[in-house]
Design a protein around this motif. Structure first.
Motif, PDB file in Angstrom:
ATOM      1  N   ASN A  97       0.856  -1.185   0.000  1.00 34.46           N
ATOM      2  CA  ASN A  97       0.000   0.000   0.000  1.00 34.46           C
ATOM      3  C   ASN A  97       0.892   1.234   0.000  1.00 34.46           C
ATOM      4  O   ASN A  97       1.822   1.328   0.801  1.00 34.46           O
ATOM      5  CB  ASN A  97      -0.900   0.011   1.243  1.00 34.46           C
ATOM      6  N   ARG A  98       0.622   2.138  -0.922  1.00 32.48           N
ATOM      7  CA  ARG A  98       1.452   3.334  -1.074  1.00 32.48           C
ATOM      8  C   ARG A  98       2.935   2.966  -1.205  1.00 32.48           C
ATOM      9  O   ARG A  98       3.804   3.579  -0.601  1.00 32.48           O
ATOM     10  CB  ARG A  98       1.226   4.295   0.098  1.00 32.48           C
ATOM     11  N   ASN A  99       3.169   1.949  -2.004  1.00 27.54           N
ATOM     12  CA  ASN A  99       4.524   1.484  -2.325  1.00 27.54           C
ATOM     13  C   ASN A  99       5.306   0.996  -1.112  1.00 27.54           C
ATOM     14  O   ASN A  99       6.544   0.998  -1.110  1.00 27.54           O
ATOM     15  CB  ASN A  99       5.320   2.568  -3.057  1.00 27.54           C
ATOM     16  N   PRO A 139       4.819   3.779  -9.458  1.00 28.12           N
ATOM     17  CA  PRO A 139       3.398   3.508  -9.212  1.00 28.12           C
ATOM     18  C   PRO A 139       3.049   2.091  -9.664  1.00 28.12           C
ATOM     19  O   PRO A 139       3.493   1.645 -10.731  1.00 28.12           O
ATOM     20  CB  PRO A 139       2.687   4.554 -10.074  1.00 28.12           C
TER      21      PRO A 139
END
Length: 279
Positions: A97-99, A139
């Protein structure tokens, strides 16, 4: 939360270090580990004997194919619509999540994947991306469609296929399904930390990969799928290279009556400091 479909680990020669079984134990995920009869005593010292399923054959020299097909039939006999089949060298699982990848402590990611897959009529295979193929500086989508599914696979039980050959069985099964118009889902939101091929003794390391095994693997896949497979020598080893572009138009078909709610459903997951929880 745990998966609703049965989870199987196929294993050989790795009672000394049952990585996937240990990971699932930490997560309290129900599973069966499937082994050959001559190794029962060793595995019974490393894994709860109640979770061991013993194959009716041994040392057939066909890699994991006979065990995989036995598992498929076993899952059908349980009345399951799908089953998970996992390699035995997965150290842990994580949510991205969120890299940022965070190790999970329950089987919720399996259940979420099942919930997604069951919305559609035409998903043949689904699974988790490898951690070493996850690019944390870019992303990433939650999933991608119509590519190969490796090592941690959710399989639709009524598919008109079975595992075959001796090498690259994951890629071969994915390609056969895609060529017939099915879709596959590779989740990037959930990943598996798997030991790289030939870095652990046991499994197929000696039986299939020793010597010129890498080249034989690539050649075998090219013979099965010459229209989309090339052979390259890179990073110091022979490898197959598959073109999945022909399957980009395999669209997901939603089941009638399925309504997907707006918003985010975390399925009870939350991010915590592992030290606070004694992990």
């Amino acid at each position: 939360m745990n998966p609703q479909y049965p989870v199987y680990i196929i294993s050989k020669g790795r009672a000394y270090k049952p990585l996937t079984a240990n990971a699932l134990e930490r997560m309290n995920v129900p599973f069966n580990i499937v082994i050959e009869p001559q190794e029962y005593d060793e595995y019974a010292q490393a894994v709860d004997p109640k979770k061991i399923l013993v194959l009716p054959f041994s040392n057939l020299g066909q890699g994991s194919i006979p065990a995989r097909n036995w598992v498929w039939e076993h899952a059908i006999s349980r009345g399951a619509e799908r089953h998970w089949i996992l390699d035995d060298n997965i150290e842990k699982f994580a949510r991205v999540n969120r890299n940022d990848a965070s190790e999970v402590s329950s089987g919720t990611i399996f259940r979420i994947s099942e919930d997604f897959v069951d919305r559609y009529t035409n998903i043949a295979l689904a699974g988790f991306q490898y951690n070493f193929f996850t690019k944390y500086n870019y992303p990433m989508p939650a999933y991608i469609l119509n590519t190969r599914i490796y090592s941690c696979i959710l399989i639709k039980n009524d598919l008109p296929y079975r595992w075959r050959g001796k090498y690259n069985e994951d890629t071969d099964l994915s390609l056969r399904a895609l060529k017939d118009g099915w879709s596959t889902v590779l989740f990037f939101a959930f990943i598996q930390f798997k030991a790289k091929t030939m870095t652990m003794k046991g499994g197929n390391t000696d039986e299939l990969y020793a010597g010129d095994g890498r080249l034989k693997m690539a050649q075998s896949l090219q013979e099965q799928h010459p229209d989309v497979t090339k052979i390259h020598y890179r990073y110091g080893k022979w490898q197959h290279l598959v073109n999945y572009r022909p399957f980009k138009n395999n669209k997901l078909i939603r089941k009638p009556g399925i309504v997907i709610p707006n918003g985010v459903n975390e399925f009870g997951m939350k991010l915590v400091d592992k030290k606070e929880y004694g992990f």
